[in-house]
Design a protein around this motif. Structure first.
Motif, short mmCIF file in Angstrom:
data_model
loop_
_atom_site.label_atom_id
_atom_site.label_comp_id
_atom_site.label_asym_id
_atom_site.label_seq_id
_atom_site.Cartn_x
_atom_site.Cartn_y
_atom_site.Cartn_z
N SER A 66 -8.83 28.60 15.41
CA SER A 66 -9.24 27.59 14.44
C SER A 66 -10.63 27.89 13.87
CB SER A 66 -9.24 26.20 15.08
OG SER A 66 -10.10 26.16 16.21
N ASN A 112 -10.18 29.90 10.84
CA ASN A 112 -9.74 29.05 9.74
C ASN A 112 -10.94 28.35 9.10
OD1 ASN A 112 -7.10 29.76 10.35
ND2 ASN A 112 -6.78 27.97 11.66
N ASP A 137 -12.99 30.88 7.16
CA ASP A 137 -12.27 31.24 5.94
C ASP A 137 -12.43 30.16 4.88
OD1 ASP A 137 -10.77 32.98 4.43
OD2 ASP A 137 -8.85 32.34 5.25
N SER A 138 -12.46 28.91 5.32
CA SER A 138 -12.62 27.80 4.36
C SER A 138 -14.01 27.80 3.73
CB SER A 138 -12.37 26.46 5.07
OG SER A 138 -13.45 26.12 5.94
N ARG A 195 -7.44 37.92 8.41
CA ARG A 195 -7.99 37.06 7.36
C ARG A 195 -8.78 37.85 6.32
NH1 ARG A 195 -6.85 34.33 11.60
NH2 ARG A 195 -6.28 32.12 11.50
#
Length: 295
Positions: free
Chosen positions: A80, A83, A86-87, A116
């Motif tokens: 997570s 994630n 990446d955001s 990613r």
């Protein structure tokens, strides 16, 4: 929905593919004749988050974001976390480049990063007259001599063939350049003096033995050479020095305002980040350290 480019690097050749991605990250500013690039090193605040001052900043005015490693203190402990990063940075985009730090890889799960970014952990990339080499200076942690020496071969290949670029920029986490003529020892400014890290295995040879001579070849061709490292912030937050032959060495990193960092000499001092300004017409790359609140 916005379209971003994902790059997959199979050394020494570049393979380009495109993919779509839904996100709310502001698009970087399109630069015409002057571009601004932002370098961020050692920016962790917790095991799975970055410094809040950076997290809340609007980075869209920068046409390139260069990450100097140690992004979270345990970057690959939870998927997570990738994630989340990446955001913030749109890791697969053509304007984000990440030189991994020890905190980024010490939990393993390296595939969470590469899946990613769409890239290997070291590669070369050309844009705006700049050849960028993104290094992984952590291979010694896993004892992987094959990958380490592939990386060294990449550097040699780039320096042997570079011709159209005005600048060669090496992006890295660890301060591996100890021993460069005219450069102060990393002991006095880096979070850790990583001059011992090898770039060849048998026998072990360091940056100064193997990489620096390659950089001299590029310099002799009239290419300006700049090395930037992100393992900074605890002993000093900034470093800038030029070797005897004009190769530039820059270090930049912060210490987030957390209890753990109170033990370091920089605790309580203003943090700064590195901003590079690229005049495309004049083929000039300049830089300054700016207050973190002025990003």
């Amino acid at each position: 929905m916005r379209l971003s480019l994902k790059y997959s690097f199979l050394l020494p050749f570049l393979i380009l593919s495109a993919c779509g991605k839904d996100d709310d990250i502001p698009l970087p500013e399109e630069c015409d004749t002057v571009c601004n690039y932002l370098f961020l090193g050692h920016i962790y605040e917790t095991s799975e988050s970055i410094d809040q001052r950076i997290e809340g900043a609007d980075l869209s005015s920068y046409s390139q974001i260069w990450l100097g490693g140690d992004i979270c203190s345990e970057t690959t402990q939870k998927e997570s976390t990738l994630n989340y990063l990446d955001s913030l940075f749109n890791l697969s985009s053509n304007y984000t480049h990440w030189a991994l730090g020890n905190h980024d890889i010490r939990n393993g799960n390296l595939e969470w990063i590469t899946s990613r970014t769409g890239r290997e952990t070291f590669y070369s990339y050309y844009f705006n007259g700049i050849t960028l080499i993104v290094l992984n200076t952590n291979y010694i942690d896993s004892g992987d001599c094959t990958l380490m020496e592939e990386q060294t071969s990449l550097i040699q290949s780039v320096c042997d063939t570079i011709s159209a670029s005005s600048h060669l920029v090496l992006l890295m986490h660890n301060v591996v350049w100890g021993g460069a003529p005219g450069i102060k020892s990393p002991t006095f400014y880096a979070n850790a003096n990583a001059s011992w890290i090898p770039f060849e295995c048998n026998p072990p040879k360091r940056f100064i033995d193997v990489v620096y001579p390659q950089l001299l070849k590029a310099k002799d061709k009239g290419v300006e050479v700049v090395c930037i490292a992100g393992d900074m912030g605890q002993t000093a937050s900034t470093f800038e020095q030029v070797s005897d032959v004009g190769i530039v060495f820059i270090g930049s990193g912060i210490t987030s305002q957390i209890t753990y960092h109170e033990q370091w000499p920089t605790a309580g001092k203003r943090d700064s980040v590195l901003v590079l300004t690229h005049d495309l017409l004049a083929k000039k790359l300049s830089w300054e350290f700016i207050d973190i609140d002025n990003i």
